[in-house]
Design a protein around this motif. Sequence first.
Motif, mmCIF file in Angstrom:
data_model
loop_
_atom_site.group_PDB
_atom_site.id
_atom_site.type_symbol
_atom_site.label_atom_id
_atom_site.label_comp_id
_atom_site.label_asym_id
_atom_site.label_seq_id
_atom_site.Cartn_x
_atom_site.Cartn_y
_atom_site.Cartn_z
ATOM 1 N N SER A 61 -7.189 6.756 -9.372
ATOM 2 C CA SER A 61 -7.620 5.877 -10.715
ATOM 3 C C SER A 61 -8.671 5.052 -10.351
ATOM 4 C CB SER A 61 -6.325 5.486 -11.170
ATOM 5 O OG SER A 61 -5.637 4.613 -10.428
ATOM 6 N N TRP A 62 -8.663 4.303 -9.162
ATOM 7 C CA TRP A 62 -9.444 3.476 -8.953
ATOM 8 C C TRP A 62 -10.929 3.992 -8.694
ATOM 9 C CZ3 TRP A 62 -9.816 -1.980 -8.422
ATOM 10 C CH2 TRP A 62 -11.035 -2.413 -7.630
ATOM 11 N N GLU A 63 -10.928 5.320 -8.180
ATOM 12 C CA GLU A 63 -12.151 5.809 -8.021
ATOM 13 C C GLU A 63 -12.658 6.395 -9.249
ATOM 14 O OE1 GLU A 63 -13.329 8.937 -4.378
ATOM 15 O OE2 GLU A 63 -11.995 9.948 -5.871
ATOM 16 N N ALA A 64 -11.764 6.999 -10.041
ATOM 17 C CA ALA A 64 -12.058 7.355 -11.508
ATOM 18 C C ALA A 64 -12.840 6.495 -12.340
ATOM 19 C CB ALA A 64 -10.887 8.110 -12.144
ATOM 20 N N ALA A 65 -12.224 4.997 -12.112
ATOM 21 C CA ALA A 65 -13.014 3.958 -12.842
ATOM 22 C C ALA A 65 -14.166 3.724 -12.432
ATOM 23 C CB ALA A 65 -12.003 2.826 -12.641
ATOM 24 N N GLY A 66 -14.885 4.222 -11.207
ATOM 25 C CA GLY A 66 -16.245 3.957 -10.883
ATOM 26 C C GLY A 66 -16.644 3.538 -9.571
ATOM 27 N N HIS A 67 -15.302 2.872 -9.111
ATOM 28 C CA HIS A 67 -15.473 2.098 -7.924
ATOM 29 C C HIS A 67 -15.559 3.036 -6.676
ATOM 30 C CE1 HIS A 67 -13.835 -1.388 -10.086
ATOM 31 N NE2 HIS A 67 -12.738 -0.461 -10.717
ATOM 32 N N ALA A 68 -16.635 2.659 -5.977
ATOM 33 C CA ALA A 68 -17.227 3.215 -4.702
ATOM 34 C C ALA A 68 -16.406 3.158 -3.423
ATOM 35 C CB ALA A 68 -18.480 3.160 -4.746
ATOM 36 N N ASN A 69 -16.573 3.848 -2.303
ATOM 37 C CA ASN A 69 -15.907 3.479 -1.190
ATOM 38 C C ASN A 69 -14.247 3.125 -1.090
ATOM 39 O OD1 ASN A 69 -18.761 3.515 -0.002
ATOM 40 N ND2 ASN A 69 -18.770 1.222 -0.781
ATOM 41 N N THR A 70 -13.869 3.928 -1.703
ATOM 42 C CA THR A 70 -12.313 4.003 -1.963
ATOM 43 C C THR A 70 -11.717 4.546 -0.625
ATOM 44 O OG1 THR A 70 -12.235 4.142 -4.259
ATOM 45 C CG2 THR A 70 -10.122 4.615 -3.142
ATOM 46 N N GLN A 71 -10.859 3.804 -0.044
ATOM 47 C CA GLN A 71 -10.249 4.057 1.321
ATOM 48 C C GLN A 71 -8.599 4.318 1.071
ATOM 49 O OE1 GLN A 71 -11.423 1.398 4.422
ATOM 50 N NE2 GLN A 71 -13.384 2.114 4.487
ATOM 51 N N SER A 72 -8.098 5.308 1.922
ATOM 52 C CA SER A 72 -6.644 5.800 1.858
ATOM 53 C C SER A 72 -5.918 4.311 2.389
ATOM 54 C CB SER A 72 -6.242 6.891 2.331
ATOM 55 O OG SER A 72 -6.694 7.111 3.668
ATOM 56 N N ARG A 73 -4.755 4.085 2.296
ATOM 57 C CA ARG A 73 -3.951 3.156 3.005
ATOM 58 C C ARG A 73 -2.656 4.057 3.407
ATOM 59 N NH1 ARG A 73 -5.722 -2.063 2.287
ATOM 60 N NH2 ARG A 73 -7.259 -2.157 0.455
ATOM 61 N N PHE A 74 -1.945 3.231 4.251
ATOM 62 C CA PHE A 74 -0.588 4.062 4.643
ATOM 63 C C PHE A 74 0.305 2.953 5.179
ATOM 64 C CE2 PHE A 74 -2.973 3.491 8.789
ATOM 65 C CZ PHE A 74 -2.125 2.986 9.538
ATOM 66 N N PHE A 75 1.613 3.164 5.414
ATOM 67 C CA PHE A 75 2.578 2.606 6.015
ATOM 68 C C PHE A 75 3.648 3.580 6.670
ATOM 69 C CE2 PHE A 75 3.881 3.637 1.740
ATOM 70 C CZ PHE A 75 5.481 4.143 1.923
ATOM 71 N N TRP A 76 4.391 2.975 7.501
ATOM 72 C CA TRP A 76 5.373 3.887 8.470
ATOM 73 C C TRP A 76 6.538 3.983 7.714
ATOM 74 C CZ3 TRP A 76 3.476 6.496 12.707
ATOM 75 C CH2 TRP A 76 2.365 5.754 13.211
ATOM 76 N N GLY A 77 7.022 5.390 7.937
ATOM 77 C CA GLY A 77 8.309 5.625 7.505
ATOM 78 C C GLY A 77 9.436 5.050 8.446
ATOM 79 N N LYS A 78 10.991 4.830 8.251
ATOM 80 C CA LYS A 78 11.830 4.272 9.122
ATOM 81 C C LYS A 78 12.444 5.456 9.833
ATOM 82 C CE LYS A 78 12.598 0.965 5.331
ATOM 83 N NZ LYS A 78 13.738 0.234 4.367
ATOM 84 N N ALA A 79 13.085 4.940 10.814
ATOM 85 C CA ALA A 79 13.652 5.853 11.909
ATOM 86 C C ALA A 79 14.722 6.687 11.175
ATOM 87 C CB ALA A 79 14.281 5.104 12.840
ATOM 88 N N ASP A 80 15.263 6.216 10.016
ATOM 89 C CA ASP A 80 16.410 7.113 9.426
ATOM 90 C C ASP A 80 15.989 8.100 8.242
ATOM 91 O OD1 ASP A 80 15.621 5.577 7.299
ATOM 92 O OD2 ASP A 80 17.690 4.664 7.229
ATOM 93 N N GLY A 81 14.666 8.097 8.386
ATOM 94 C CA GLY A 81 14.000 8.910 7.362
ATOM 95 C C GLY A 81 13.674 8.689 6.153
ATOM 96 N N THR A 82 14.081 7.275 5.880
ATOM 97 C CA THR A 82 13.676 6.783 4.483
ATOM 98 C C THR A 82 12.444 6.025 4.695
ATOM 99 O OG1 THR A 82 14.887 4.709 4.854
ATOM 100 C CG2 THR A 82 16.199 6.540 4.058
ATOM 101 N N PHE A 83 11.807 5.535 3.442
ATOM 102 C CA PHE A 83 10.602 4.887 3.513
ATOM 103 C C PHE A 83 10.628 4.000 1.998
ATOM 104 C CE2 PHE A 83 9.654 8.970 1.561
ATOM 105 C CZ PHE A 83 9.087 8.756 0.412
ATOM 106 N N THR A 84 9.775 2.919 2.216
ATOM 107 C CA THR A 84 9.846 1.912 1.068
ATOM 108 C C THR A 84 8.642 1.059 1.092
ATOM 109 O OG1 THR A 84 12.144 1.661 0.999
ATOM 110 C CG2 THR A 84 10.991 -0.015 -0.286
#
Length: 255
Positions: A61-84
């Motif tokens: 949606s950020w890119e669709a609004a005309g903003h350039a140079n959008t980059q992906s972000r990430f975070f690590w999952g937890k050792a028990d298989g869950t993520f938040t």
Amino acid sequence: MNRLYIFCLMILTLSSCGYFEYDNYEEPNSGIDGKVVDKKTNEPFYSETANSYKVEYYELSWEAAGHANTQSRFFWGKADGTFTNTKIFAGEYRITLKEGAFYAPDPEVVTLKKGKLTNLNYAVTPYARVKIDEITLSGTKQNNLVIDYTVEDTQNEIDITNVDKGVYTLSEAQVFISSRSPNVGVNNTESKYTVRAVQKFTTYTPGTPIAVSEKNVRNLPPGKYWVRIGVRTGNPGKKYNFSTIQEIVIPDLDN
């Protein structure tokens, strides 16, 4: 007097340009949580802290609004298989699982709503499976371990047409053991107890479970330990698939 004048002038200048105004940018107002399970067993995908898998999100949606140079972000999952992650802006995102010891599912497009935590669950096929069947104490001082475990490859569960052979070919299984922390794994193990406890796989029949009886963890001092097995294929990231963690206690028979 000149110094006082200059100081007062600086304060007036900063005040006029809004320096002391509060930051009125909206903070992240949405998020995601969920879990990753084994597609075949429906058990949690166990990994280790800081070496699990990435949840990558790219805001469309950020890119669709005309903003350039959008980059992906990430975070690590937890050792028990869950993520938040509760610090994401509302919007439309492409979400992908990456760098885990599994065949990643296809990316999906998800709309995150303001003030809501969106639940996402994934079923994946790990590169391999390993299960501790039993750990018994042996020796006159009951300070040696016999670790019976089973390794299973997953070659027959995937379409290997365009997959590098090394990814699904079993390489080795390793005992990881720690007396310091229950978060045992590659990054937290005591090699002095496990240097010989490596099982190599040179020949095996795909789809046929491999039973291993490991007897090279010996002469443990009395105390509490945490044990798990990691099994690795020839995947480029050298990622391990892990068993659950087992706690064992070596008795002090001298006292």
